[in-house]
Scaffold this active site. Structure first.
Site, mmCIF file in Angstrom:
data_model
loop_
_atom_site.group_PDB
_atom_site.id
_atom_site.type_symbol
_atom_site.label_atom_id
_atom_site.label_comp_id
_atom_site.label_asym_id
_atom_site.label_seq_id
_atom_site.Cartn_x
_atom_site.Cartn_y
_atom_site.Cartn_z
ATOM 1 N N LYS A 58 2.110 -2.412 6.718
ATOM 2 C CA LYS A 58 2.454 -2.611 5.312
ATOM 3 C C LYS A 58 3.930 -2.331 5.031
ATOM 4 C CE LYS A 58 -1.342 -3.901 3.172
ATOM 5 N NZ LYS A 58 -1.408 -5.209 2.470
ATOM 6 N N SER B 60 0.851 -1.191 0.000
ATOM 7 C CA SER B 60 0.000 0.000 0.000
ATOM 8 C C SER B 60 0.881 1.232 0.000
ATOM 9 C CB SER B 60 -0.899 0.019 1.242
ATOM 10 O OG SER B 60 -1.570 1.260 1.358
ATOM 11 N N TYR C 294 -2.247 0.481 10.018
ATOM 12 C CA TYR C 294 -2.209 -0.168 8.706
ATOM 13 C C TYR C 294 -0.924 0.187 7.965
ATOM 14 C CZ TYR C 294 -3.644 -1.010 3.818
ATOM 15 O OH TYR C 294 -3.716 -1.406 2.509
#
Length: 260
Positions: free
Chosen positions: A153, A136, A149
């Protein structure tokens, strides 16, 4: 263009919707035998020869079980697409609990690590293969609303490069595709990221998504990405046509990162 994927066995995680579903469908159209893995039912996109495996990849025992199933049914693995992931909108670092941090890492990093650990020995036994990890742009562009998050990642990039360094000489390539904002059910389902962002910014879902790609993370293309935009790059990178590509990061983000 023929991607030379006919009869290749490809495992795609997170295949029930979004980028995973689009990838599974495209690989199937290209002639691959796709094994779609998801904790939700994988209802479409696998064709007559594909296999759906419903499993929770946050369970440490699941990856070995999935790979054993693939071997039992298809005898080999030519490629693994580590796509499973997810995020929740956050309001502050101070509001993220320890349990939420651990759950985010389990889904977005450890699932890919464990799947790779289970698949690599099988690929070595058959002479090689391809690992593709869906990262991402949040890893390099973290925001207040996605910091757990983004943090989960980032190590995926190091994992992929490490795998490429060790195993490319033995015929296993490893690469990362880095999507930017992409319009998947993650945004559109009730209570999903679109609704969460709307609540965070006190607006409606469509306005929140527009703000995300024009103000928060401006995209040079002027539009939010679609799952097929990412799937087409994934399909190329797992195909034999990309045999000289390893330890690479491919951005599919509408120009959000603009790296030199």
């Amino acid at each position: 263009m023929d991607l030379q994927l006919t009869d290749k066995v490809v495992v795609v995680t997170g295949a029930a919707s979004g980028i995973g579903q689009a990838t599974a469908r495209l690989l199937t159209e290209e002639g691959a035998i796709v094994v779609g893995v998801d904790r939700d039912p994988v209802d479409t996109g696998l064709g007559a020869r594909g296999t759906a495996v419903q499993a929770d990849l946050t369970d440490p025992a699941t990856p070995a079980q999935v790979i054993a199933t693939v071997l039992e049914q298809h005898g080999r693995i030519d490629a693994l697409v580590n796509n499973a992931g997810g995020l929740h909108a956050r309001s502050s670092f101070l509001d993220i609990t320890d349990e939420q941090w651990l759950a985010t890492f389990d889904l977005n990093f450890h699932a890919a690590r464990r799947m790779s650990r289970a698949a690599v020995p099988v690929m070595l036994d058959s002479g090689g293969g391809s690992l593709l990890h869906v990262g991402s742009d949040s890893a390099r562009l973290p925001e207040i609303g996605n910091m757990d998050y983004a943090a989960a990642k980032l190590p995926l990039l190091a994992l992929s490069t490490s795998l490429a360094t060790e195993f490319s000489p033995q015929g296993i390539r490893s690469n990362v595709v880095i999507p930017g904002p992409t319009r998947t059910p993650l945004y559109d389902r009730p209570g999903g990221f679109g609704d969460q962002a709307a609540a965070l910014w006190s607006t409606d879902r469509e306005s929140a998504i527009t703000r995300m790609v024009t103000e928060i993370r401006p995209l040079l293309t002027g539009r939010i990405g679609q799952p097929d935009d990412v799937a087409q790059v994934v399909a190329y990178l797992v195909s034999p046509l990309s045999r000289q590509v390893t330890a690479a990061e491919w951005d599919v983000d509408g120009g959000a990162l603009r790296r030199i």
